[in-house]
Write an enzyme that holds these catalytic residues in place. Structure first.
Site, PDB file in Angstrom:
ATOM      1  N   GLU A  52       0.789  -1.350  -0.352  1.00  0.00           N
ATOM      2  CA  GLU A  52       0.301  -0.095   0.586  1.00  0.00           C
ATOM      3  C   GLU A  52       1.178   1.570   0.295  1.00  0.00           C
ATOM      4  O   GLU A  52       1.023   1.984  -1.009  1.00  0.00           O
ATOM      5  CB  GLU A  52      -0.896   0.155   0.922  1.00  0.00           C
ATOM      6  CG  GLU A  52      -1.877   1.589   1.688  1.00  0.00           C
ATOM      7  CD  GLU A  52      -2.202   1.469   3.050  1.00  0.00           C
ATOM      8  OE1 GLU A  52      -2.242   2.746   3.268  1.00  0.00           O
ATOM      9  OE2 GLU A  52      -1.929   0.640   3.297  1.00  0.00           O
ATOM     10  N   ASP A  56       0.957   4.044  -3.069  1.00  0.00           N
ATOM     11  CA  ASP A  56       0.132   5.378  -2.851  1.00  0.00           C
ATOM     12  C   ASP A  56       1.581   6.368  -3.748  1.00  0.00           C
ATOM     13  O   ASP A  56       0.766   7.099  -4.156  1.00  0.00           O
ATOM     14  CB  ASP A  56       0.673   5.932  -1.242  1.00  0.00           C
ATOM     15  CG  ASP A  56      -0.233   6.734  -1.039  1.00  0.00           C
ATOM     16  OD1 ASP A  56      -1.211   7.139  -0.979  1.00  0.00           O
ATOM     17  OD2 ASP A  56       1.161   7.645  -0.013  1.00  0.00           O
ATOM     18  N   ASP A 125      -6.824   1.137   0.859  1.00  0.00           N
ATOM     19  CA  ASP A 125      -5.654   0.782   1.752  1.00  0.00           C
ATOM     20  C   ASP A 125      -5.411  -0.640   0.038  1.00  0.00           C
ATOM     21  O   ASP A 125      -4.581  -0.642  -0.128  1.00  0.00           O
ATOM     22  CB  ASP A 125      -5.694  -0.345   2.623  1.00  0.00           C
ATOM     23  CG  ASP A 125      -5.556   1.148   3.431  1.00  0.00           C
ATOM     24  OD1 ASP A 125      -5.523   2.388   3.509  1.00  0.00           O
ATOM     25  OD2 ASP A 125      -5.753   0.975   4.908  1.00  0.00           O
ATOM     26  N   GLU A 128      -4.594   1.100  -2.906  1.00  0.00           N
ATOM     27  CA  GLU A 128      -3.150   1.340  -3.254  1.00  0.00           C
ATOM     28  C   GLU A 128      -2.351   0.178  -3.343  1.00  0.00           C
ATOM     29  O   GLU A 128      -1.000   0.129  -3.763  1.00  0.00           O
ATOM     30  CB  GLU A 128      -3.049   2.377  -2.154  1.00  0.00           C
ATOM     31  CG  GLU A 128      -3.756   3.292  -2.031  1.00  0.00           C
ATOM     32  CD  GLU A 128      -3.648   4.273  -1.187  1.00  0.00           C
ATOM     33  OE1 GLU A 128      -3.351   5.178  -0.912  1.00  0.00           O
ATOM     34  OE2 GLU A 128      -3.485   4.011   0.260  1.00  0.00           O
TER      35      GLU A 128
END
Length: 241
Positions: A52, A56, A125, A128
């Protein structure tokens, strides 16, 4: 990590997202919530939190470049605001639901029983983490294709929806037609999966109703429908959701 997603399920995911993994361990890692990892007594690195973190950064880079190229007249502050709306938790969880990511999440029993599959934070989450997994497996080009297809699609409508309370407020203030207020009109469902229904008013007149898993989300939908109603009154048309 053992492959906890059956091959046929992995193929389903790959068909939905439009990308086939060379290393399916990365796919499994992206869908493994910490509650699942703890329940299976796996190592901390087997959960999707590190993936994640990577996803991101990839998402922010690709979104920044996309907006920079598409909105050539938009200044830095506006670009930053638009990017924040597109990569926020609400937007990512919305995109995750569109591709039914919740069906494939690997959750611990307790998390699954208390509505984890529909929790915005878990879905965003996972989205990502999936981006991070695609990036590691197939590089930036494949990650970019996924992001543009599933997150940066229909930007104008998403921009309107996820900033609907602000836009509705600005529309009402510019026309000086009254004071906006929100009212909770219903809440239902079990504690772990509760839904709220909110109405938005201008003065005493109802302009929209919305539902969501939080009061804030319900207000956003109500405001969105309020915008569409104001537009309809102006003769601009539009359908409520």
């Amino acid at each position: 990590m053992n492959l906890f997603i059956r091959p046929e399920k992995a193929e389903e995911i790959e068909k939905i997202i439009g990308y086939s993994f060379k290393d399916r361990k990365l796919l499994v890692n992206a869908f493994s919530h910490s509650s699942f990892v703890n329940e299976k007594h796996l190592t901390k690195s087997d959960c999707n939190e590190r993936m994640e973190f990577l996803g991101d950064a990839v998402l922010e880079l690709i979104t920044s470049e996309y907006l920079f190229r598409r909105y050539k007249e938009m200044q830095e502050g506006e670009l930053t605001k638009l990017r924040a709306g597109l990569v926020c938790e609400a937007s990512l969880s919305y995109s995750a639901r569109e591709i039914k990511l919740y069906e494939y999440l690997l959750l611990g029993h307790g998390e699954a029983m208390t509505g984890g599959r529909n929790r915005d934070s878990i879905l965003s989450d996972a989205m990502e983490a999936l981006i991070g997994a695609i990036y590691l497996d197939g590089g930036l080009t494949n990650a970019k294709e996924f992001i543009e297809k599933h997150i940066l699609n229909d930007i104008e409508n998403k921009k309107l929806f996820f900033d609907s309370k602000t836009i509705f407020q600005e529309m009402v203030q510019s026309e000086n037609i009254g004071v906006i207020s929100y009212k909770l009109i219903d809440e239902y469902g079990p504690d772990h999966d509760k839904k709220f229904r909110e109405a938005v008013y201008i003065g005493d007149k109802e302009y929209g109703i919305g539902e969501g898993h939080t009061k804030k989300a319900a207000e956003q939908v109500a405001a969105y429908n309020g915008i569409l109603k104001l537009r309809a009154e102006r003769g601009e048309g539009g359908l409520c959701i």
